[in-house]
Design a protein around this motif. Sequence first.
Motif, short mmCIF file in Angstrom:
data_model
loop_
_atom_site.label_atom_id
_atom_site.label_comp_id
_atom_site.label_asym_id
_atom_site.label_seq_id
_atom_site.Cartn_x
_atom_site.Cartn_y
_atom_site.Cartn_z
N GLN A 86 0.99 -1.14 -0.02
CA GLN A 86 0.04 -0.12 -0.01
C GLN A 86 1.13 1.15 -0.20
O GLN A 86 0.41 2.20 -0.68
CB GLN A 86 -0.87 -0.01 1.26
N TYR A 137 0.89 4.25 -2.90
CA TYR A 137 0.71 5.45 -2.44
C TYR A 137 1.80 6.42 -2.98
O TYR A 137 1.62 7.32 -3.48
CB TYR A 137 0.68 5.66 -0.86
N THR A 154 1.95 7.01 -6.60
CA THR A 154 0.75 7.86 -7.04
C THR A 154 1.11 9.37 -6.60
O THR A 154 0.93 10.24 -7.27
CB THR A 154 -0.44 7.57 -6.24
N ARG A 155 1.77 9.64 -5.43
CA ARG A 155 2.18 10.84 -5.18
C ARG A 155 3.25 11.51 -5.89
O ARG A 155 3.22 12.52 -6.39
CB ARG A 155 2.61 10.75 -3.50
N ASP A 205 -1.97 10.80 -10.61
CA ASP A 205 -3.12 9.86 -10.90
C ASP A 205 -3.04 9.46 -12.56
O ASP A 205 -3.45 8.49 -12.77
CB ASP A 205 -4.35 10.50 -10.58
#
Length: 143
Positions: free
Chosen positions: A88, A92, A95-96, A100
């Motif tokens: 996870q 994260y 993505t950061r 997106d």
Amino acid sequence: KAVNISIVGMLVGTVGQGLLPTYSSGNETLGHIGLVLLIVLRFVQGLSAAGEIGTISMYLTEVAAHHMLCRSIALIAITLNLGFVSAQFIVYAITRALGDEAVEAWAWRLPFLLALVSGLIAIWGRRGIPESHMFLEQQKEEQ
């Protein structure tokens, strides 16, 4: 042997998912092939993960010192949950860092491909695991 087979199966299933063709590649046939391969690879990954848990549990019950048995078995659940949390966190962080749009376009593959690193480390680390005494005794009896 079963421990190594299960980790290789998980590695092939996971990394393979990151290499699949998608419908967004512009070719509908490749999209269909990718979908079928996704189902096959998820099956291989799940079957291998189930085999891993059963095999490791049995191995630990055969080799762990009696007074350390509960602690050793508990480590399976702890490391399993640490793996989920780590996965996870990686999603994260990707993505950061990339946004997106990049994740939806291509970066969704990165966590699957990054599994190659930990998988190869696991294979390398397991190459020296000896067979349990119980297993060796059973093999002698069968001969």
